[in-house]
Design a protein around this motif. Structure first.
Motif, PDB file in Angstrom:
ATOM      1  N   ILE A 155       0.859  -1.186   0.000  1.00 55.41           N
ATOM      2  CA  ILE A 155       0.000   0.000   0.000  1.00 55.41           C
ATOM      3  C   ILE A 155       0.898   1.240   0.000  1.00 55.41           C
ATOM      4  O   ILE A 155       1.855   1.308   0.771  1.00 55.41           O
ATOM      5  N   TYR A 156       0.584   2.216  -0.835  1.00 55.37           N
ATOM      6  CA  TYR A 156       1.453   3.400  -0.923  1.00 55.37           C
ATOM      7  C   TYR A 156       0.626   4.682  -1.054  1.00 55.37           C
ATOM      8  O   TYR A 156      -0.570   4.668  -1.373  1.00 55.37           O
ATOM      9  N   ARG A 157       1.309   5.798  -0.817  1.00 56.22           N
ATOM     10  CA  ARG A 157       0.683   7.116  -0.892  1.00 56.22           C
ATOM     11  C   ARG A 157       1.766   8.169  -1.080  1.00 56.22           C
ATOM     12  O   ARG A 157       2.915   7.963  -0.648  1.00 56.22           O
ATOM     13  N   ASP A 158       1.416   9.282  -1.689  1.00 55.97           N
ATOM     14  CA  ASP A 158       2.368  10.371  -1.917  1.00 55.97           C
ATOM     15  C   ASP A 158       3.040  10.793  -0.606  1.00 55.97           C
ATOM     16  O   ASP A 158       2.366  10.979   0.421  1.00 55.97           O
ATOM     17  N   PRO A 159       4.380  10.920  -0.586  1.00 49.31           N
ATOM     18  CA  PRO A 159       5.114  11.242   0.639  1.00 49.31           C
ATOM     19  C   PRO A 159       4.636  12.521   1.340  1.00 49.31           C
ATOM     20  O   PRO A 159       4.587  12.559   2.573  1.00 49.31           O
ATOM     21  N   TYR A 160       4.308  13.560   0.579  1.00 43.12           N
ATOM     22  CA  TYR A 160       3.863  14.810   1.216  1.00 43.12           C
ATOM     23  C   TYR A 160       2.536  14.596   1.952  1.00 43.12           C
ATOM     24  O   TYR A 160       2.336  15.124   3.052  1.00 43.12           O
ATOM     25  N   HIS A 161       1.643  13.829   1.361  1.00 38.08           N
ATOM     26  CA  HIS A 161       0.364  13.570   2.013  1.00 38.08           C
ATOM     27  C   HIS A 161       0.538  12.670   3.238  1.00 38.08           C
ATOM     28  O   HIS A 161      -0.195  12.794   4.214  1.00 38.08           O
ATOM     29  N   VAL A 162       1.503  11.764   3.171  1.00 38.78           N
ATOM     30  CA  VAL A 162       1.794  10.919   4.340  1.00 38.78           C
ATOM     31  C   VAL A 162       2.262  11.794   5.495  1.00 38.78           C
ATOM     32  O   VAL A 162       1.808  11.653   6.638  1.00 38.78           O
ATOM     33  N   PHE A 212     -18.787  -0.119  -4.830  1.00 40.88           N
ATOM     34  CA  PHE A 212     -18.593  -0.171  -3.377  1.00 40.88           C
ATOM     35  C   PHE A 212     -17.339   0.615  -2.992  1.00 40.88           C
ATOM     36  O   PHE A 212     -17.352   1.404  -2.033  1.00 40.88           O
ATOM     37  N   TYR A 213     -16.281   0.436  -3.744  1.00 37.57           N
ATOM     38  CA  TYR A 213     -15.020   1.130  -3.477  1.00 37.57           C
ATOM     39  C   TYR A 213     -15.205   2.644  -3.575  1.00 37.57           C
ATOM     40  O   TYR A 213     -14.684   3.406  -2.746  1.00 37.57           O
ATOM     41  N   SER A 214     -15.968   3.099  -4.560  1.00 34.35           N
ATOM     42  CA  SER A 214     -16.194   4.531  -4.743  1.00 34.35           C
ATOM     43  C   SER A 214     -16.940   5.134  -3.561  1.00 34.35           C
ATOM     44  O   SER A 214     -16.681   6.273  -3.161  1.00 34.35           O
ATOM     45  N   LYS A 215     -17.855   4.360  -2.999  1.00 34.42           N
ATOM     46  CA  LYS A 215     -18.599   4.856  -1.839  1.00 34.42           C
ATOM     47  C   LYS A 215     -17.703   4.943  -0.609  1.00 34.42           C
ATOM     48  O   LYS A 215     -17.832   5.852   0.208  1.00 34.42           O
ATOM     49  N   MET A 216     -16.799   3.960  -0.478  1.00 32.14           N
ATOM     50  CA  MET A 216     -15.918   3.922   0.681  1.00 32.14           C
ATOM     51  C   MET A 216     -14.782   4.932   0.564  1.00 32.14           C
ATOM     52  O   MET A 216     -14.252   5.404   1.558  1.00 32.14           O
ATOM     53  N   ASN A 217     -14.396   5.237  -0.660  1.00 34.70           N
ATOM     54  CA  ASN A 217     -13.267   6.151  -0.888  1.00 34.70           C
ATOM     55  C   ASN A 217     -13.749   7.326  -1.731  1.00 34.70           C
ATOM     56  O   ASN A 217     -13.299   7.546  -2.856  1.00 34.70           O
ATOM     57  N   ASP A 218     -14.688   8.076  -1.183  1.00 30.90           N
ATOM     58  CA  ASP A 218     -15.320   9.149  -1.943  1.00 30.90           C
ATOM     59  C   ASP A 218     -14.674  10.511  -1.722  1.00 30.90           C
ATOM     60  O   ASP A 218     -15.107  11.516  -2.291  1.00 30.90           O
ATOM     61  N   LYS A 219     -13.631  10.561  -0.901  1.00 30.83           N
ATOM     62  CA  LYS A 219     -12.974  11.831  -0.646  1.00 30.83           C
ATOM     63  C   LYS A 219     -12.111  12.226  -1.835  1.00 30.83           C
ATOM     64  O   LYS A 219     -11.289  11.441  -2.319  1.00 30.83           O
ATOM     65  N   GLU A 220     -12.302  13.439  -2.310  1.00 28.80           N
ATOM     66  CA  GLU A 220     -11.544  13.908  -3.457  1.00 28.80           C
ATOM     67  C   GLU A 220     -10.081  14.152  -3.067  1.00 28.80           C
ATOM     68  O   GLU A 220      -9.795  14.787  -2.054  1.00 28.80           O
ATOM     69  N   LEU A 221      -9.199  13.612  -3.881  1.00 28.13           N
ATOM     70  CA  LEU A 221      -7.765  13.778  -3.624  1.00 28.13           C
ATOM     71  C   LEU A 221      -7.275  15.014  -4.364  1.00 28.13           C
ATOM     72  O   LEU A 221      -7.354  15.089  -5.594  1.00 28.13           O
ATOM     73  N   VAL A 222      -6.771  15.974  -3.601  1.00 24.76           N
ATOM     74  CA  VAL A 222      -6.330  17.244  -4.182  1.00 24.76           C
ATOM     75  C   VAL A 222      -4.812  17.349  -4.043  1.00 24.76           C
ATOM     76  O   VAL A 222      -4.269  17.189  -2.943  1.00 24.76           O
ATOM     77  N   PRO A 223      -4.110  17.609  -5.143  1.00 24.81           N
ATOM     78  CA  PRO A 223      -2.650  17.734  -5.050  1.00 24.81           C
ATOM     79  C   PRO A 223      -2.250  18.959  -4.243  1.00 24.81           C
ATOM     80  O   PRO A 223      -2.928  19.994  -4.251  1.00 24.81           O
ATOM     81  N   MET A 224      -1.140  18.847  -3.553  1.00 23.68           N
ATOM     82  CA  MET A 224      -0.630  19.983  -2.788  1.00 23.68           C
ATOM     83  C   MET A 224      -0.014  21.021  -3.704  1.00 23.68           C
ATOM     84  O   MET A 224       0.617  20.679  -4.709  1.00 23.68           O
ATOM     85  N   THR A 225      -0.176  22.264  -3.349  1.00 21.57           N
ATOM     86  CA  THR A 225       0.500  23.329  -4.083  1.00 21.57           C
ATOM     87  C   THR A 225       1.962  23.379  -3.646  1.00 21.57           C
ATOM     88  O   THR A 225       2.332  22.829  -2.598  1.00 21.57           O
ATOM     89  N   GLU A 226       2.787  24.026  -4.433  1.00 18.15           N
ATOM     90  CA  GLU A 226       4.199  24.150  -4.090  1.00 18.15           C
ATOM     91  C   GLU A 226       4.369  24.906  -2.781  1.00 18.15           C
ATOM     92  O   GLU A 226       5.261  24.603  -1.983  1.00 18.15           O
ATOM     93  N   GLN A 227       3.516  25.873  -2.541  1.00 19.58           N
ATOM     94  CA  GLN A 227       3.598  26.624  -1.294  1.00 19.58           C
ATOM     95  C   GLN A 227       3.277  25.727  -0.103  1.00 19.58           C
ATOM     96  O   GLN A 227       3.944  25.795   0.939  1.00 19.58           O
ATOM     97  N   GLU A 228       2.271  24.877  -0.242  1.00 20.27           N
ATOM     98  CA  GLU A 228       1.910  23.953   0.834  1.00 20.27           C
ATOM     99  C   GLU A 228       3.052  22.977   1.111  1.00 20.27           C
ATOM    100  O   GLU A 228       3.340  22.643   2.274  1.00 20.27           O
ATOM    101  N   LYS A 229       3.708  22.534   0.052  1.00 20.62           N
ATOM    102  CA  LYS A 229       4.837  21.614   0.225  1.00 20.62           C
ATOM    103  C   LYS A 229       5.988  22.302   0.959  1.00 20.62           C
ATOM    104  O   LYS A 229       6.626  21.700   1.831  1.00 20.62           O
TER     105      LYS A 229
END
Length: 434
Positions: free
Chosen positions: A301-308, A385-402
């Motif tokens: 299982i993986y995820r973008d490092p900044y979001h982690v 079913f997966y869409s209902k369980m994972n319905d949160k929109e994933l938004v990329p971080m801005t450079e400023q946020e990073k």
């Protein structure tokens, strides 16, 4: 190299032979031209001098040839050594790849159907109505329905909670729940107990997280290991009896399975002063599977490092993001090493909370197929079913946020974190096996 040495030797020998033959011809001509005894005696005397001189010249020629041959040899050896040094790194990598390949070939797990059930395993019995299982099938005749155990590998913050929620509805988790394996461990929930044997914050701890002072509190790694082996055998036997007539592969996760309660076993797992050391040892996990005579695999299982970093900081897992960067870089290096050696046991890569991975519908379909939705529905039904369980929109971080999350003076360490993150993902997708 040998051919070059032989050529040098032949040329040198020919050179010496020509000198000797020339002197012999000259001597014979002078003897023929001598007209009297006196001249002959003088000639013979001169011949002896000539022979001596010829021997000296011959020795000088041989010495010269030996010196030339030695210099040629030194030059050839130097050139070979230089070439060897230039390709040394490549040769090391090639030998490493060959070694890993040989190990993978030699350590392939047997087909689950061909693994002999151990008759010395503790016999598991269900406390519920036996009518739900094929109790009339004898031990050793139910290999067709045997499960494959799956361990979800992943650092903190990558989606263990989401996988737990998906497993609530997984068709593959129905048999363990019906058989009471997910009940309270104190009431016979053996699959639920498995995590506590591996990780336990109370007492002396679990196999992979001995608590401070464990040396004095009765911690025994061998006892914990033996209990894990026994549970793997018991779960394997119980599921095999339940699915005696089944032939399709059947995957059961041993973590992130919501068996009773949510289960994580992330890298690392739990907090505490030994937090950095609290991770599953993949070698020990597969050793236990081998000793139990059961089939085991893993998924990543993986995820973008900044979001982690953002997720774990909000939950207070690390004192700051600098600690998080260093910790997760080390954990991913540990994961990379384990997944490299056990690459042939990888069954999938899932980035459900990753900006890129979440768009890989083939991964979503694979997850549904592995954990039972393929037998009970269609890929579309699991996607819904997966869409209902994972319905949160994933938004990329801005450079400023990073930059606010990771200041410029930490950028070098963050670069290492991102690189090992990408390396593990590449390894995962390149090593998926059924």
């Amino acid at each position: 190299f040998c051919s070059l040495l032989f050529l040098c030797f032949t040329l040198g020998h020919s050179f010496v032979s020509v000198i000797c033959q020339t002197r012999d011809i000259e001597m014979k001509m002078k003897i023929r031209w001598a007209s009297d005894r006196r001249e002959t005696e003088k000639h013979i005397h001169g011949t002896k001098n000539m022979t001596t001189e010829q021997q000296k010249r011959s020795r000088r020629a041989q010495i010269g040839f030996a010196i030339a041959l030695t210099l040629a040899t030194v030059l050839i050896v130097f050139a070979a050594a230089t070439s060897s040094n230039e390709s040394h790194d490549f040769q090391l990598l090639r030998r490493s790849d060959e070694t890993i390949h040989r190990r993978l070939l030699n350590s392939q797990l047997a087909d689950p159907k061909s693994v002999e059930l151990r008759t010395d395993a503790p016999i598991w019995s269900s406390s519920i109505d036996q009518s739900i299982s094929s109790s009339d099938v004898k031990l050793g005749e139910s290999a067709g329905g045997r499960p494959t155990f799956v361990f979800f590998i992943g650092i903190e913050g990558v989606g263990h909670h989401l996988v737990n929620e998906l497993m609530v509805e997984s068709p593959n988790m129905v048999p363990p729940r019906k058989l009471g394996m997910c009940d309270d461990p104190k009431k016979g929930g053996i699959l639920a107990k498995l995590e506590r044997l591996m990780f336990e914050m109370r007492g002396s701890g679990g196999l992979f997280n001995p608590q401070p002072g464990a040396k004095l509190s009765g911690y025994n790694s061998q006892t914990l290991y033996d209990q894990i082996v026994a549970i793997l055998q018991s779960v394997d036997q119980g599921i095999a009896d339940y699915r005696a007539k089944a032939t399709a592969p059947f995957y059961i996760p041993i973590n992130a399975n919501h068996c009773g309660n949510k289960s994580m076993m992330s890298f690392p797992n739990y907090e505490g002063e030994n937090r950095a050391f609290q991770s599953v040892n993949l070698d020990t996990y597969y050793d236990a599977c081998r000793d139990a005579g059961v089939d085991c695999r893993h998924a990543y299982i993986y995820r973008d490092p900044y979001h982690v970093l953002s997720s774990t900081l909000k939950r207070g897992f690390n004192s700051d993001d600098l600690d998080g960067i260093r910790l997760y870089t080390m954990e991913l290096q540990l994961i990379y090493a384990g997944m490299t050696y056990h690459a042939h046991r990888n069954i999938g890569c899932f980035g459900f909370l990753d900006l890129t991975g979440s768009k890989r519908l083939e991964d979503v379909d694979r997850f549904g197929e592995l954990f039972g939705w393929g037998r009970t529905g269609t890929p579309e039904s699991f996607r819904d079913f997966y869409s209902k369980m994972n319905d949160k929109e994933l938004v990329p971080m801005t450079e400023q946020e990073k930059q606010e999350l990771v200041p410029e003076n930490w950028s070098l360490l963050m670069k290492s974190y991102i690189e090992i993150h990408e390396r593990v993902i590449d390894l995962c997708y390149s090593s998926i096996h059924e």
